[in-house]
Motif scaffolding. Sequence first.
Motif, mmCIF file in Angstrom:
data_model
loop_
_atom_site.group_PDB
_atom_site.id
_atom_site.type_symbol
_atom_site.label_atom_id
_atom_site.label_comp_id
_atom_site.label_asym_id
_atom_site.label_seq_id
_atom_site.Cartn_x
_atom_site.Cartn_y
_atom_site.Cartn_z
ATOM 1 N N ALA A 41 52.278 38.725 48.133
ATOM 2 C CA ALA A 41 52.502 37.348 47.678
ATOM 3 C C ALA A 41 51.392 36.868 46.756
ATOM 4 O O ALA A 41 51.615 36.025 45.875
ATOM 5 N N SER A 42 50.193 37.388 46.949
ATOM 6 C CA SER A 42 49.057 37.001 46.101
ATOM 7 C C SER A 42 48.090 38.172 46.055
ATOM 8 O O SER A 42 47.110 38.220 46.802
ATOM 9 N N ALA A 43 48.357 39.100 45.155
ATOM 10 C CA ALA A 43 47.552 40.313 45.078
ATOM 11 C C ALA A 43 46.175 40.024 44.495
ATOM 12 O O ALA A 43 45.976 39.036 43.770
ATOM 13 N N ASN A 44 45.243 40.886 44.787
ATOM 14 C CA ASN A 44 43.881 40.768 44.264
ATOM 15 C C ASN A 44 43.895 40.733 42.741
ATOM 16 O O ASN A 44 44.593 41.507 42.092
ATOM 17 N N ASP A 45 43.127 39.836 42.155
ATOM 18 C CA ASP A 45 43.117 39.655 40.700
ATOM 19 C C ASP A 45 42.740 40.934 39.960
ATOM 20 O O ASP A 45 43.330 41.266 38.926
ATOM 21 N N THR A 46 41.743 41.641 40.466
ATOM 22 C CA THR A 46 41.313 42.869 39.807
ATOM 23 C C THR A 46 42.403 43.928 39.835
ATOM 24 O O THR A 46 42.635 44.641 38.857
ATOM 25 N N LEU A 47 43.101 44.016 40.970
ATOM 26 C CA LEU A 47 44.191 44.973 41.094
ATOM 27 C C LEU A 47 45.314 44.621 40.130
ATOM 28 O O LEU A 47 45.854 45.495 39.431
ATOM 29 N N CYS A 48 45.670 43.338 40.065
ATOM 30 C CA CYS A 48 46.732 42.901 39.146
ATOM 31 C C CYS A 48 46.399 43.265 37.705
ATOM 32 O O CYS A 48 47.245 43.786 36.971
ATOM 33 N N LYS A 49 45.173 43.001 37.310
ATOM 34 C CA LYS A 49 44.761 43.302 35.939
ATOM 35 C C LYS A 49 44.817 44.796 35.674
ATOM 36 O O LYS A 49 45.288 45.240 34.614
ATOM 37 N N ALA A 50 44.351 45.597 36.631
ATOM 38 C CA ALA A 50 44.342 47.049 36.451
ATOM 39 C C ALA A 50 45.754 47.609 36.356
ATOM 40 O O ALA A 50 45.995 48.595 35.664
ATOM 41 N N LEU A 51 46.708 46.976 37.034
ATOM 42 C CA LEU A 51 48.096 47.427 37.002
ATOM 43 C C LEU A 51 48.853 46.948 35.765
ATOM 44 O O LEU A 51 49.962 47.403 35.507
ATOM 45 N N GLY A 52 48.240 46.016 35.023
ATOM 46 C CA GLY A 52 48.881 45.533 33.798
ATOM 47 C C GLY A 52 49.649 44.251 33.961
ATOM 48 O O GLY A 52 50.411 43.852 33.061
#
Length: 207
Positions: free
Chosen positions: A13-24
Amino acid sequence: MIPVNILAVRYLASANDTLCKALGAPEGYPCLGLITTDCDDATYIALDEATKAANVQVCFGQSFYAGAANASTPNTGEVLGILCAATPGAVRSGMEAAVSALGRLGFEAAGDVPYLAHTVSSCGRFLAREAGVPEGSALAYLIAPPLESMYAMDAALKAADVVLCKLYAPPSPTNFGGGLLTGTQSACAAACGAFAEAVAEVAQRPK
């Protein structure tokens, strides 16, 4: 038709910001939906359907090496697809659309040779980006084993007024090949028919 098996689905529901960025995932799209199946190409088509059904984007899609028959763990399968959205409701709606589409998708078989020859009548954001065409364009999504894919791709291009947008030169991660063609919906359907016939020809008389 060879049915697609959905192996695992999960939501963040609210993924880690760094993970989101790394995934695109774009900024402001922290909600993720993850899916694995035993058929990568059908899953990519289904993820594209998700982008037409909800305000979601495909931030990650990757095929795994060798194919589902050689998956390393029970839920690995052949592909991981990840949708991203601004809200949990949107990502869930998108994933539900993808899961529904997977119930209608799958490879065909010519003897022991599996292949995909699918007409996408109106592509969404994901396949439009992959093919380099405007959203709403018709596509022929064509996949087969290495020799069959290239032989049948030539037949598809000669059979209709279509343009090769993307070639998946063999070997792909799953040891297949193919590509995306665009044209009118009827032209893409004709190309799919020619591709299927050429794959069947090789399956019947390989030498």
